[in-house]
Write a protein that holds these residues in place. Sequence first.
Motif, PDB file in Angstrom:
ATOM      1  N   ASP A   1      -6.277   5.384   8.284  1.00  0.00           N
ATOM      2  CA  ASP A   1      -6.896   4.060   8.274  1.00  0.00           C
ATOM      3  C   ASP A   1      -6.210   3.100   7.315  1.00  0.00           C
ATOM      4  OD1 ASP A   1      -8.822   4.878  10.127  1.00  0.00           O
ATOM      5  OD2 ASP A   1     -10.106   5.678   8.537  1.00  0.00           O
ATOM      6  N   GLU A   2      -5.828   3.590   6.144  1.00  0.00           N
ATOM      7  CA  GLU A   2      -5.306   2.725   5.084  1.00  0.00           C
ATOM      8  C   GLU A   2      -3.787   2.715   4.973  1.00  0.00           C
ATOM      9  OE1 GLU A   2      -7.286   0.773   3.497  1.00  0.00           O
ATOM     10  OE2 GLU A   2      -9.139   1.618   4.332  1.00  0.00           O
ATOM     11  N   GLY A   3      -3.114   3.626   5.665  1.00  0.00           N
ATOM     12  CA  GLY A   3      -1.663   3.712   5.518  1.00  0.00           C
ATOM     13  C   GLY A   3      -1.281   4.598   4.347  1.00  0.00           C
ATOM     14  N   PRO A   4      -0.008   4.592   3.959  1.00  0.00           N
ATOM     15  CA  PRO A   4       0.430   5.493   2.891  1.00  0.00           C
ATOM     16  C   PRO A   4      -0.111   5.087   1.529  1.00  0.00           C
ATOM     17  CG  PRO A   4       2.201   4.015   3.538  1.00  0.00           C
ATOM     18  CD  PRO A   4       1.100   3.814   4.532  1.00  0.00           C
TER      19      PRO A   4
END
Length: 249
Positions: free
Chosen positions: A75-78
């Motif tokens: 959902d938030e990326g790395p």
Amino acid sequence: MTRTEPPAWEGTSSDPNDEQFGHVVSPTDIEDAGDYRAVLVGEPYDGAVIGRRGAREGPAAIRRALAGVKTHHFDEGPVAGVADLGDLPIEAYNDGDDPANHVADVQAIVADEAAAVYERGALPVFLGGDNSLTVGNVTPLLGGGDSVGVVSFDAHLDCRDPADGPTSGTPYRQLFDAGLDRLAVVGARHFETSTAYTDFLRDAGGTSLTADEVGRGPVETADFALDAVAACDRVFVSLDVDVLDQNGR
């Protein structure tokens, strides 16, 4: 006081596409702590433990395990913006001759160091260490205009009376005495606390969710914790490893 230098973070994968925490955690100084989304602070101390010791090894063990974890969140990326401030200079207190004296000293040192992190607007992730350290980690948040609540994931209430000096079993009695507004204990186990401490928690404005009740589901558990501290301006979350199921389920 001088913190120890953060250890070298090394990823464990040979795949160049596997970005891991070991690749993205940055060693930094306290003066730059506010530039990061979160900062890790090691607290290698277990001199206040009532029973089995070994928690002093926690900060190093957590870093080793986390270094090889991949950073991608769907959902938030790395993960990005994480720093390591190293360990607080408290390890020498582990082998003091009189625990009743040095526990209070360590709590005071931790409170000063935690205050310096909070003052820079950083979000600290404290790596312990035994639960007496929670006093030092939370104390800087008290005494101002903000109400403060704690969500404690723990098999025990840790509300013992520190009449003979603080231990790993006294942090929340100490914090209530210092002005803590709310405490929600998640995962408390039957037959591992005393009625006197259950009564104290209730009378002090706290609440608990037993391990059986946690088993009903993560949504209900999260709702309980959030509702318990919803009225607080600032919330501290504590995780004691003994909250985990001893049978490995």
